[in-house]
Design a protein around this motif. Structure first.
Motif, PDB file in Angstrom:
ATOM      1  N   LEU A   1      21.882   3.756  60.526  1.00 31.91           N
ATOM      2  CA  LEU A   1      21.597   2.717  61.526  1.00 31.91           C
ATOM      3  C   LEU A   1      20.122   2.321  61.478  1.00 31.91           C
ATOM      4  O   LEU A   1      19.772   1.144  61.567  1.00 31.91           O
ATOM      5  N   ALA A   2      19.258   3.339  61.299  1.00 32.84           N
ATOM      6  CA  ALA A   2      17.813   3.066  61.220  1.00 32.84           C
ATOM      7  C   ALA A   2      17.496   2.237  59.976  1.00 32.84           C
ATOM      8  O   ALA A   2      16.683   1.300  60.038  1.00 32.84           O
ATOM      9  N   ALA A   3      18.163   2.568  58.845  1.00 31.50           N
ATOM     10  CA  ALA A   3      17.931   1.823  57.602  1.00 31.50           C
ATOM     11  C   ALA A   3      18.351   0.363  57.762  1.00 31.50           C
ATOM     12  O   ALA A   3      17.643  -0.555  57.315  1.00 31.50           O
TER      13      ALA A   3
ATOM     14  N   ARG B   1      24.572  -7.384  65.980  1.00 37.07           N
ATOM     15  CA  ARG B   1      25.925  -7.824  65.625  1.00 37.07           C
ATOM     16  C   ARG B   1      26.228  -7.521  64.152  1.00 37.07           C
ATOM     17  O   ARG B   1      27.334  -7.123  63.795  1.00 37.07           O
ATOM     18  N   GLN B   2      25.222  -7.698  63.290  1.00 35.62           N
ATOM     19  CA  GLN B   2      25.417  -7.421  61.861  1.00 35.62           C
ATOM     20  C   GLN B   2      25.584  -5.920  61.617  1.00 35.62           C
ATOM     21  O   GLN B   2      26.366  -5.507  60.758  1.00 35.62           O
ATOM     22  N   VAL B   3      24.818  -5.125  62.367  1.00 33.44           N
ATOM     23  CA  VAL B   3      24.958  -3.664  62.246  1.00 33.44           C
ATOM     24  C   VAL B   3      26.379  -3.262  62.622  1.00 33.44           C
ATOM     25  O   VAL B   3      27.020  -2.459  61.925  1.00 33.44           O
ATOM     26  N   LEU B   4      26.877  -3.865  63.702  1.00 30.87           N
ATOM     27  CA  LEU B   4      28.242  -3.541  64.153  1.00 30.87           C
ATOM     28  C   LEU B   4      29.267  -3.938  63.095  1.00 30.87           C
ATOM     29  O   LEU B   4      30.170  -3.154  62.763  1.00 30.87           O
ATOM     30  N   ARG B   5      29.109  -5.143  62.546  1.00 35.78           N
ATOM     31  CA  ARG B   5      30.118  -5.674  61.622  1.00 35.78           C
ATOM     32  C   ARG B   5      30.049  -5.014  60.247  1.00 35.78           C
ATOM     33  O   ARG B   5      31.084  -4.724  59.641  1.00 35.78           O
ATOM     34  N   HIS B   6      28.829  -4.799  59.723  1.00 38.34           N
ATOM     35  CA  HIS B   6      28.700  -4.351  58.336  1.00 38.34           C
ATOM     36  C   HIS B   6      28.418  -2.857  58.188  1.00 38.34           C
ATOM     37  O   HIS B   6      28.467  -2.334  57.080  1.00 38.34           O
ATOM     38  N   VAL B   7      28.081  -2.182  59.278  1.00 40.10           N
ATOM     39  CA  VAL B   7      27.773  -0.745  59.173  1.00 40.10           C
ATOM     40  C   VAL B   7      28.749   0.098  60.008  1.00 40.10           C
ATOM     41  O   VAL B   7      29.442   0.964  59.477  1.00 40.10           O
TER      42      VAL B   7
END
Lengths: 196, 144
Positions: free
Chosen positions: A92-94, A103-109
């Motif tokens: 998540l930090a990266a 939103r991108q963290v949620l969708r792609h990570v």
């Protein structure tokens, strides 16, 4: 959030609703959704047309399905909570360092990491839906007509209401075959997760 | 008249057997947890696991209690097996009483809600003391 009192209280409340017998949950929902129930009574007081959730068209089946989904929420929450807590913080930090928006963290990570749990949960929710006898019995009794009759309920009515045992057994066997297929999918997914 | 009590015991035993069969997955989960925990301890360098009942009990104490609590809650709310297999209405569990308040010409709301509240109280009492174990049991995979 996982360690706050609010989260703990919410989780405790949800698990309590899960622990209640299905019939009691069904009674509570029938009390709300019945044509003479609380929802339609309040709508009547506000001079709004009643909804008739348990007697009108396709609404009974949708209502029973939603109540069934509501009872799966505690288990789903626990699974997702465990999945989210297991998400490596360095990933998540990266993503944050790379400039990803929430939103991108949620969708792609986060979602790809949770995908195995989502698949397992989907299969379990489907299996659980096949077992939802109590809700249908107390909320609609499969009606009106056969509008909210599911395969297990049809099997019960055929065998123990109109005493067509052979037909009831046939429907039950078809239900078992479908659930068995879902169980095999579940086991395969669990094994994949274990290997990963 | 003389055969009725025997039939009652037989149907109760049959229903109990069905509930035990229904609970087999939980026993399987328990067995799996025994195996897993034993293997974890077996790999340790400082602790050699001895497969005695006392050691097993100490290792899986939480899981065992969680599984028992979940099974008790399932049995308390059991409805389908009871209405299908129990011949004597005096042996019906409380959940059947709730369903019985729905008649052909209406619902006895006050009775139904009163029985529902009464049936919820034991769950509330268990839950007040063991909600963490129940939560763990649910997470263990005890989907009803």
């Amino acid at each position: 959030l996982a360690s706050t009192g609010v989260a703990g209280f919410t989780l405790a409340l949800m698990v309590f609703s899960w622990a209640l017998p299905g019939l009691i949950n069904g009674v509570a929902w029938r009390f709300l959704l019945d044509p003479r129930g609380m929802v339609d009574s309040i709508l009547g007081l506000l001079h709004i047309a009643p909804v008739y959730c348990l007697v009108d068209g396709h609404l009974p089946l949708i209502s029973v399905a939603l109540v069934n989904a509501w009872t799966v929420v505690p288990f789903a929450t626990l699974v997702f909570r465990a999945g989210l807590l297991d998400t490596p913080p360095e990933i998540l930090a990266a993503a944050e360092v790379d400039g990803a928006r929430p939103r991108q963290v949620l969708r792609h990570v986060v979602l790809p990491l949770l995908l195995p749990s989502i698949l397992v949960l989907g299969v379990l929710a489907l299996v659980y839906a096949f077992k939802s006898f109590d809700f249908i019995y107390v909320m609609t009794f499969g009606g009106p007509g056969t509008a909210s009759t599911t395969l297990p309920f049809l099997s019960y009515r055929l065998a123990f209401e109109i005493y067509r045992y052979s037909q009831g057994a046939s429907v039950a066997l078809i239900t078992v075959a479908i659930v068995l297929l879902l169980a095999l999918m579940y086991m395969r997914q669990v094994r994949r997760e274990e290997r990963a | 008249v003389t055969s009725a009590p025997r039939l009652g015991w037989a149907t109760r035993a049959g229903t109990a057997t069905l509930l035990v069969i229904y609970g087999l997955p939980f026993l399987w989960l328990l067995a799996t947890s025994l195996k897993t925990d034993a293997q974890i301890f077996d790999r340790g360098t400082t602790f050699i696991f001895e497969p005695t009942f006392a050691n097993y009990r100490s290792v899986v104490n939480g899981d065992l209690l969680s599984a028992c609590l979940n099974s008790a809650i399932i049995a308390w709310g059991e409805f389908l097996y009871a209405i299908t297999f129990l011949a004597d209405p005096t042996h019906y569990p409380i959940s059947v009483l709730i369903g019985g308040q729905i008649g052909m010409y209406g619902i006895r709301w006050s009775n139904m809600v009163a029985i529902a509240v009464a049936a919820s109280l034991p769950i509330l009492a268990i839950y007040a003391f063991t909600h963490r174990l129940l939560r763990d049991g649910l997470a263990l995979g005890s989907v009803r």
